[in-house]
Enzyme design. Sequence first.
Site, short mmCIF file in Angstrom:
data_model
loop_
_atom_site.label_atom_id
_atom_site.label_comp_id
_atom_site.label_asym_id
_atom_site.label_seq_id
_atom_site.Cartn_x
_atom_site.Cartn_y
_atom_site.Cartn_z
N TYR A 70 0.88 -1.18 0.04
CA TYR A 70 0.09 0.04 0.07
C TYR A 70 0.93 1.35 -0.11
CZ TYR A 70 -4.02 3.01 1.08
OH TYR A 70 -4.92 3.88 1.16
N LYS A 118 -1.58 -14.17 2.97
CA LYS A 118 -1.47 -15.26 1.76
C LYS A 118 -0.39 -15.76 1.60
CE LYS A 118 -3.65 -16.32 -2.21
NZ LYS A 118 -4.81 -17.05 -2.07
N ASP A 163 -6.78 -2.66 4.10
CA ASP A 163 -7.61 -1.55 3.29
C ASP A 163 -8.82 -2.22 2.84
OD1 ASP A 163 -7.78 1.07 2.15
OD2 ASP A 163 -7.22 -0.02 0.17
N ASP A 220 -8.29 -14.76 0.87
CA ASP A 220 -9.51 -14.99 0.01
C ASP A 220 -10.63 -15.77 0.93
OD1 ASP A 220 -7.30 -16.84 -0.12
OD2 ASP A 220 -7.88 -17.77 -2.08
N ASP A 257 -13.11 -2.04 4.34
CA ASP A 257 -14.32 -1.46 3.40
C ASP A 257 -15.40 -2.68 3.49
OD1 ASP A 257 -12.80 0.61 2.85
OD2 ASP A 257 -13.75 1.07 0.83
#
Length: 343
Positions: free
Chosen positions: A127, A175, A232, A208, A236
């Site tokens: 990011y 991940k 991030d 995921d 949301d």
Amino acid sequence: MGQTSYHVTLIPGDGIGPEVIEASRKVLEATGVRFDWDVQHAGAAVAEREGTPLPEAVLDSIRANGVALKGPVTTPIGSGFRSVNVGIRKALDLYANVRPALTLPGLPGVRSDVDLIVVRENTEGLYVGIEHEVIPDVAAEATRIITRRASERVVRYAFEYARRNGRREVTAVHKANILKITDGLFLKVAREVAATYPDIAYREMIIDAMCMQLVVQPEAYDVLVLTNLFGDIVSDLCAGLVGGLGVAPGANIGETLAVFEPVHGSAPDIAGKDVANPTATILTGALMLRHLGEREAAARVEAAVAAVAREGRATTADLRSCQPNARLIGTQAMADEIIRHLS
Ligand code: NAI
């Protein structure tokens, strides 16, 4: 002698920022807690005037006051200046981004049982945008740096948060099956830190699978800790579970400094129209009150927000589909409504 005032840096920001910050300021002052606001400007408008979107005076003010309430700032896509948000978080070493997602009663159509805390690493990872063109227009490269130091302090923050706030479990989201070295390090450090908190349960989820789980059974999770970009995106998603960006508060926490800001951006599509939902920034103000030690005032603000939602008599446009019979009101009227419900 009257109560002393808290010196707080106030950054209105861009787009809907000035509107939602004004609404939050009004509610915070209505609690009776006294503030001495140091208004500082950052963002796109400042960049045009001063040649930088983040003047040094803004950072100096936060360093001096220790605390800031910040509106969203526009970041140009693809070109233009680098993100003010990334700049503030890096310059002040605000390493933990804390984003609670809590269902407000009375918003049918959103999940009724969500009570999640997303703790996002805030200073490194993809990011921060370290990238360059390898061959112009043909190939581009980004660098993802994960360090033991940053991983350890954010995971420790998540466990400390859990302990302080009576939470039962921390989930490290990763991940590492694919990003074996970078997320592998994050996960290794998370396990080491988890072993030092025997009173808090620990589990791991691949990013995921986590996203699917959060949609299917968000009530099964408690505190989540993630690297920067995953955090991030997932925050949301969590905001969507509880009614959207209009109700999602956030905080950037460092060792000694803290900047409080809602999850949402500057929403240029609705800026200047008095239609933005100020609830996210008002709940962000409540997080700031708690940080300042004003627990009772924080609880009163949260209760007032919950009461307005529960009654369902008035709503901003973003939540209209959740409360079809409610009267449609604007940003400042919503702040006034919440003030009327302050105990
Ligand atoms: P956004 O969060 O500004 O807007 C996404 C959608 O949600 C829009 O349809 C918007 O109208 C709606 N929305 C957002 N906040 C709302 C509110 N309080 N009430 C009602 N509706 C609301 O995200 P977007 O469009 O991706 O970004 C716009 C700008 O904001 C970009 O320049 C981005 O870089 C910046 N941004 C800044 C952040 C910050 O300063 N912390 C965080 C996220 C984005």
